[in-house]
Design a protein around this motif. Sequence first.
Motif, short mmCIF file in Angstrom:
data_model
loop_
_atom_site.label_atom_id
_atom_site.label_comp_id
_atom_site.label_asym_id
_atom_site.label_seq_id
_atom_site.Cartn_x
_atom_site.Cartn_y
_atom_site.Cartn_z
N ARG A 70 44.90 47.12 48.05
CA ARG A 70 45.82 47.57 47.00
C ARG A 70 47.27 47.29 47.40
O ARG A 70 48.08 46.84 46.58
N ASP A 74 48.19 44.96 44.60
CA ASP A 74 48.67 45.83 43.52
C ASP A 74 49.52 46.94 44.12
O ASP A 74 49.17 48.12 44.03
N ARG A 77 50.47 49.94 42.02
CA ARG A 77 49.31 50.58 41.38
C ARG A 77 49.39 50.54 39.86
O ARG A 77 48.83 51.40 39.17
N THR A 78 50.06 49.54 39.28
CA THR A 78 50.18 49.45 37.82
C THR A 78 49.39 48.30 37.24
O THR A 78 49.28 48.18 36.02
N GLY A 79 48.86 47.42 38.11
CA GLY A 79 48.18 46.23 37.61
C GLY A 79 49.13 45.18 37.09
O GLY A 79 48.72 44.26 36.37
N ARG A 84 43.77 45.19 39.45
CA ARG A 84 43.73 46.60 39.85
C ARG A 84 42.41 46.84 40.56
O ARG A 84 41.37 46.31 40.17
N LEU A 86 40.10 49.96 41.33
CA LEU A 86 39.99 51.33 40.83
C LEU A 86 38.78 52.03 41.42
O LEU A 86 37.74 51.41 41.69
N TYR A 92 33.60 51.51 43.30
CA TYR A 92 34.86 50.83 43.06
C TYR A 92 34.63 49.66 42.10
O TYR A 92 33.53 49.10 42.04
N GLU A 95 39.45 45.17 38.53
CA GLU A 95 39.82 44.96 37.13
C GLU A 95 40.79 43.78 37.07
O GLU A 95 41.92 43.86 37.54
N THR A 96 40.32 42.66 36.51
CA THR A 96 41.16 41.49 36.34
C THR A 96 40.51 40.60 35.29
O THR A 96 39.36 40.82 34.89
#
Length: 932
Positions: A70, A74, A77-79, A84, A86, A92, A95-96
Motif C-alpha cells: 500500500r 497507494d 489510500r485513495t486509489g 487499491r 482492500l 484481501y 482493485e484496479t
Amino acid sequence: MDFRLLGPVEVWDVDGQVALGRRAERCLLGLLLLDTGRVIPVGRLLDLLWEGEPPDNARGVLQSHVARLRGTLDPDRTGGRGFRLLRRGDGYLAETDPGAVDVHRFREGVGRGQRTSDPEERARLLREALSYWRGPLLADVANERMRDRVGVGLEELRLSALESCLEAELDCGRHRELLPELADLVLRHPDRERPIRAYMVALYRDGRPPEALAVYRRARAHFSRELGLEPTAELRRLHQMILAGDASLHARTPDPARTAVVRPRPPVPAQLPPDLPHFVGRTAEVARLDTVLAGAASMTVCCLSGTAGVGKTTLAVHWAHRVRDRFPDGQLYVNLRGFDPDAAPVDPFDALRRFLGALNTPPERIPQDSDALVGLYRSLLAGRRVLVVLDNARDAEQVRPLLPGGARCLVLVTSRDPLTGLVAAEGAQPLTIGLLSPGEAREMLAARLGAPRLAAEGEAADDLVALCARLPLALAVLAARAATEPDLPLADLVARVRGAGAELDPFGGEDRATDVRGVFSWSYRTLGAPAARLFRLLALHPGPDVSTRAAAALAGLPHGRAGDLLTELARAHLVTEHLPGRFALHDLLRAYARELADRDSADEGRAAPLRLLDHYLHTAHVAAMVINPRPDPLGLAPPAPGAAPQEHPDYDHAMTWFAEERPVLQAMVPWSVAKGFPAHAWRLAWTMVDFLDRRGFWDEWAKAETVALDAARRTGDLAGQALCHRDLASAYTQMQMFEAAEANLRAALALFTDLQDVRGQAGCYNNLGWLYGVQDRYQEALENAEQALHLVRLIDDTVEEARALNSVGQSHALLDHPEHAILYCREALTLFERAGDLHGQAAALDGLGLGYQKLADHAEAASCYERAVGLFRKAGERYFEADTLSKLGDVLRAAGDDRGARLIWRQALDILSELEHPDRALLQERLAGPGV
C-alpha cells in the motif's frame, strides 16, 4: 499503472518502473492481481506464500507485506493511482482496471483474436496478445508448483494462441518468414500436431516437399516410440496431399500492405569455449552422445568421466559445437573447477547467478536465497531447448542445483568423478572417456606435426604414442616441443623422453605406459634454471591465472625478466598465455610443479608467498585509495623486497586492475591465512570494498569479509575485526539481508567503542543511518546520522564532519524536510570546499539537488546536480557521476523536458554499462518505459 505478471513481476507508471522490494511482496501482489476484483481468503494466501504449514507469525508478516505494498502503490489510500489493496472480511482484494494487468489483457486479446474470421486481423490481434508474454507466470517469485496452482491453463492458452497465429499468418502467404519459428516450435513441442501440420505446409509451399515429408516421418516415429500412437487422420491426410502434390495446398499471394512483421528472436546465450581446430578421433564417444541426444524425450544428463588430461573437456566442447544448432535457445557453459588444486570448487549458486545473467536477468532481480535462485533458473528454462555444459565438476552435489527443469534441455557434465549419485538418482547417462586408441593418438600427432614427418619415422611415432600413454594432454605437450624443433628426429625425441625418469605420482605405477610424469619432467629439464625456478613457484599461486607483474613478484625478479621467462615456459607448453600478459597452468602441470616446489628450501617456500601477498596487498591498497581517497586505516608495513607493487595513475586504471585481478584477489584472502599470513586477509578484503560495491559483486564481498573476519579473530586483531564487521554489514545491506547487517554494525560499533576509535564509531552510525534509510525507516536514519555528526565534531576532522552533515541532510530530504536538508548539505559543501575534497563537494551538491528536488524547485535542483556531475567527472568518480546524472534526468522529466531527460539518462547508462554496474538495468528499463 501497468502491472506485468507474465515474466518477472513488474509495475510501471508514468515515471518508469516502480520499485517493489522483497520477493514475498511481489509474489503477494501477483497473486492478488491474478484475481483482480475478487476477495482471496487469508488462508489461501498463507498457503500459497509458504507452500505448506505457515509459521505462527504468518498473519502478521502478511499484514506487513500488505502495508508495504500500500505504501508503494497507494500511499494516500485513495486509489488515486488506479490501484487499491482492500481488506474484505477474512481476505484481501486488489482493485484496479483488469486492463492494467497483462494477464487479463493477454486473455482478452487471445479471445478477440480467436473470434476474428479475417486471417490478417486474427494474426495481428494474436501477435499483440502474445507480445505481453515476457516469460513464465510470476517468473521471479513463483516455482512450478505455485504456477500450476494459480495459472491453470495459461501455458496451454499461449501455445494454442501461438499455433492459431501461425496458422493465420500461413493463410496470409507468409510461409517463408515463418519457417524458423515453426521449426523451433516443433522442436520444443514434438507432441503437438498443429505446429507439425503448419511446418509441413510451410515447407511444401517453399518448394521443399522432401523436407516436409521428412518432418512427417520424424513425427510419426516420435508418436509411435513415445506415445504408442499413430498420427491423427488429419495429419495422415496432409501427408498424402503432399505426396500427391495437391494444388489446394498452395498459398494465396500475400497482401504487402498488410503483411505483419515477424518479430526477431531475442538474443540467446552462446557461452561455449572455442572448438579445438585439430580435433581427431573419439568416433565411438561422439556416436554415443549422438544416440543420447536422439533418444532424449525429457531433460537428459550425460556424464563424461575419466582421468585428468584424457580430453573430457575437449570432447564435450567439440560435440557441443557440433550439435549447438539443435539448441536454438542457447548454450550455457561454466568451469566448476572441481579439482583445482588451489582454488575452491565454484559454488553452484555462484554459477547459477552467472547463468541467470547470461539469460538476460537484471542483476537486481537475481535473488540471494539459494532455493529462489534454483527456482528462477528452472522457470526461465522451462519450455526452452538449451544445452548446459558443466565442466570439471567435483561431485553430484555441485551439479544438482544447476540441472534445469526444462524437458527439452540437455546437460553435459565432465568430471574425474564417475558421479554415480547422478546416475542413480537423476538417471544420468554415464560415458567413461578412456585413452585415445593408438590410431587416434597418431592422428593427433599428425594433425600437429604433419603427416609427412610421422610417415618418415613411423616406428619413432609409435614409440612417442606409447611413451605418452595415449593421453591427449601428454601428447599435446610433447607435440608442442617437437613442433618447435622441426629438424629434430623423432627418434632423438623418444630417447630424451625415455631418459627423463618418472616423477608424477597420480600417473605413476608399475606400468610405464600410463606414466605421464616423464613427459612433463623432460619438458621441464629443457628449461634454463631461472625459468625452471619460476615454473616451480607458479605452483604456489592460488588464482586461476597470473599476470606477468605478479609472477615477477613471486620470483622476486624485474618485470621484464619475468616476462622473458614466462615466454620460455609458454614455448615449452608448460603454461598457456590465455589472455595477453596472463598465464595459466593445467591442473596436472600445476601438480607436477608443486611436487618440484616441495623440494625447494623452506626459506623459498615462505619468502615467495610473502612477496606475492605484499605485491597484491600494496597494489590493491594504492588502487583503493585512488578510487576512494580517505583516511587510511591499514597502517601497512613496507612491502617485502622484490614485491614491486604496481602504481595506478587514475580511477579507470585502478578499476581495470581490480576487474582483471578479481578472481585472484578472492582466492588470496583465504590463501593468506593458509600460508600463515592472516593479517593480510582482512587488509586485502578492505582494499576490495569499493570495487566490489560499485560493480555489484555483493555476494563475493560478503564471502571475502567473512573469511577476513575469522582471520582477524584468530589473531586477536580488534581493529581488523571492527572493520570487517562494518564492511560485512555494508555488503549485507546491499543484499537486503538487513538483520545480519544490523548485527554486524552493532558488533563493529562495540569494538570501535572499546578501541576508543571515535572515527570508527561515527562511521558505524553513518552506516546505520544508511541501513535504516534503505528500509524506509527515515526517522531512525536521521537519528543515527545526527549521532555520527555529534561524534565527528569531537575529533576536529573537517572532512568527516562534512560527510556526517551531508548524511543528516540526505536523511532530512528523505523525510520530506527539504529546508533542513538544504541547510545541512550547504554547510557540508562549505567544509568540503575548505578541505579541497572534490568528491565530498560533489556529494554535498548531490544532497542539495535532492533537497531542491523535494521542493519541486526544478531549476535549482538541476543546477546542483549539474555542478555535482562536473565535479565527479573531474575527480574521475565515474559511478557517482552516473548516479547523479540519473537524478538529473528525473528532474528534467518532472519539469516536462522528456527529451532532455532521455539524453541525460543515456549518458548515465553509457557510464554504468562501461563499468558493468548492475544499476544499468534500472536505467535501461526507465528508458524503455511508457511515456519516455
